[in-house]
Design an enzyme around this catalytic site. Structure first.
Site, short mmCIF file in Angstrom:
data_model
loop_
_atom_site.label_atom_id
_atom_site.label_comp_id
_atom_site.label_asym_id
_atom_site.label_seq_id
_atom_site.Cartn_x
_atom_site.Cartn_y
_atom_site.Cartn_z
N ASN A 90 0.84 -0.94 -0.09
CA ASN A 90 -0.20 0.15 -0.24
C ASN A 90 0.91 1.07 0.05
O ASN A 90 1.41 1.58 1.01
CB ASN A 90 -0.85 -0.02 1.29
CG ASN A 90 -1.58 1.31 1.43
OD1 ASN A 90 -1.75 2.03 0.52
ND2 ASN A 90 -2.34 1.38 2.65
N LYS A 141 -0.03 4.34 -0.22
CA LYS A 141 -0.77 5.42 0.54
C LYS A 141 -0.31 6.39 -0.60
O LYS A 141 -0.39 6.42 -1.82
CB LYS A 141 -0.25 5.47 1.98
CG LYS A 141 -0.10 4.39 2.89
CD LYS A 141 0.00 4.49 4.14
CE LYS A 141 0.01 3.20 4.79
NZ LYS A 141 -0.08 3.45 6.42
N HIS A 195 -9.42 0.79 5.13
CA HIS A 195 -8.14 0.85 5.71
C HIS A 195 -8.19 1.91 6.93
O HIS A 195 -9.02 2.86 6.92
CB HIS A 195 -7.07 1.54 4.79
CG HIS A 195 -5.90 1.60 5.45
ND1 HIS A 195 -5.34 2.28 6.32
CD2 HIS A 195 -4.61 0.82 5.09
CE1 HIS A 195 -3.93 2.12 6.64
NE2 HIS A 195 -3.75 1.14 6.08
N GLU A 199 -6.87 4.30 8.09
CA GLU A 199 -6.61 5.70 8.00
C GLU A 199 -7.68 6.26 7.44
O GLU A 199 -8.26 7.35 7.68
CB GLU A 199 -5.13 5.91 7.14
CG GLU A 199 -4.09 5.94 7.78
CD GLU A 199 -3.02 5.20 6.86
OE1 GLU A 199 -2.86 5.59 5.74
OE2 GLU A 199 -1.69 5.03 7.56
N GLU A 203 -4.90 -5.36 10.76
CA GLU A 203 -4.02 -4.22 11.13
C GLU A 203 -4.21 -3.57 12.14
O GLU A 203 -4.78 -2.48 12.41
CB GLU A 203 -4.03 -3.18 9.76
CG GLU A 203 -3.85 -3.79 8.46
CD GLU A 203 -3.39 -2.79 7.39
OE1 GLU A 203 -2.12 -3.17 6.72
OE2 GLU A 203 -4.00 -1.92 7.48
N GLY A 231 2.96 2.15 10.91
CA GLY A 231 3.63 3.09 10.46
C GLY A 231 4.36 3.55 11.91
O GLY A 231 5.07 4.70 11.90
N SER A 276 3.78 -2.62 10.19
CA SER A 276 5.25 -2.50 10.44
C SER A 276 5.96 -3.96 9.86
O SER A 276 6.82 -4.18 10.55
CB SER A 276 5.68 -2.26 11.76
OG SER A 276 5.32 -0.85 11.95
C1 PEP Z 1 -0.55 0.02 6.28
O1 PEP Z 1 -0.81 1.12 6.14
O2 PEP Z 1 -1.39 -0.85 5.66
C2 PEP Z 1 0.51 -0.49 7.02
C3 PEP Z 1 0.50 -1.69 7.28
O3 PEP Z 1 1.59 0.29 7.09
P1 PEP Z 1 3.16 -0.09 7.36
O4 PEP Z 1 3.70 -1.29 7.07
O5 PEP Z 1 3.94 1.13 7.32
O6 PEP Z 1 3.03 -0.03 9.21
#
Ligand code: PEP
Length: 253
Positions: free
Chosen positions: A9, A11, A95, A97, A167, A173, A213
């Site tokens: 992703n 973003k 997601h 966000e 997630e 992040g 992450s």
């Molecule tokens: C995400 O936003 O779906 C995500 C998992 O981000 P990150 O891998 O940077 O934690």
């Protein structure tokens, strides 16, 4: 056995030139991979560019969101038919966000899931708890509710096209990853909910990704858990080398 899926992703990152460099690098590093579904989700404006660059590669195209509507006066929105038109086969829905900053709810997620399935796009439905919710001990009930509500009225016939991405918000992040045990506990609870919804035969084909992450140095351990079928990767998908290493995970037996 479920085929692993590794999805990147991007973003709201990359310029057109950076998107091109990233996807060219990735395609050359994963050209011989045949046993993993590899997806990238660039920003809408670069979908067509990336689609052209992934031709003849094992990489597939996903969108980061979609409108529940097909067309009409919805300024700023992008519809399922448009995503199909530019070559998407998957779409990320709900997601965290989007839930946190754009007021997505389980109900809006559910509408988008139906819109995606009706269009022949495979939805990747994101669920997960905040740190506060985890501390309160409500993770499994909350995530179970997100799955049930998000997939309300999805038929068993469509269910195997759906992927769930667990997630935890505290891991996105932040550099903090859920331990393989913490992730597996939630994944196995999600699989139980899916079994209740769709039955034992179908749930065996449904993929549950972990996101938060994921990096080259933690993917192998995560992917060695029985209910972790892949990863949704944010930051580490922005570098071809790190994403390709995640695609080439080696589950520890
Ligand atoms: C995400 O936003 O779906 C995500 C998992 O981000 P990150 O891998 O940077 O934690």
């Amino acid at each position: 056995m479920r085929r692993p899926m590794i999805a990147g992703n991007w973003k709201m990152n990359t310029t057109a030139a950076e998107a091109e460099t990233l996807v060219r690098g990735l395609c050359s590093l994963v050209a011989d991979v045949t046993d993993v579904d590899i997806l990238v989700a660039p920003p809408f404006v670069y979908l067509q560019l990336v689609k052209a660059l992934i031709a003849d590669s094992p990489v597939a195209l996903a969108a980061q969101d979609m409108s529940p509507e097909k067309s009409g006066p919805w300024t700023g929105e992008v519809s399922g038919p448009m995503l199909k038109d530019v070559g998407c086969t998957y779409v990320i829905i709900g997601h965290s966000e989007r839930r946190q900053f754009f007021f997505e709810t389980d109900e809006s997620v559910n509408k988008k899931v139906h819109a995606a399935l009706n269009e022949g796009l495979a939805p990747i439905v994101c669920v997960g708890e905040t740190l506060e919710e985890r501390k309160k001990g409500v993770t499994l009930s909350l995530v179970g509710r997100q799955v049930k509500n998000g997939l309300a009225e999805v038929t068993a016939g469509h269910a195997s096209e759906v992927t769930i991405a667990y997630e935890p918000l505290w891991a996105i992040g932040t550099g903090v990853t859920a331990s393989p045990e913490e992730a597996e506990e939630v994944h196995s609870a999600i699989r139980e909910v899916l079994r209740e919804l769709f039955g034992a035969d179908i749930v065996g084909n449904m993929r549950i990704l972990y996101g938060g992450s994921v990096k080259p140095d933690n993917v192998d351990e995560l992917m060695s858990r029985p209910n972790i079928d892949g990863a949704l990767v944010g930051g580490a998908s922005l570098t071809a080398e790190s994403f390709a290493r995640i695609v080439r995970f080696e589950a520890i037996s």
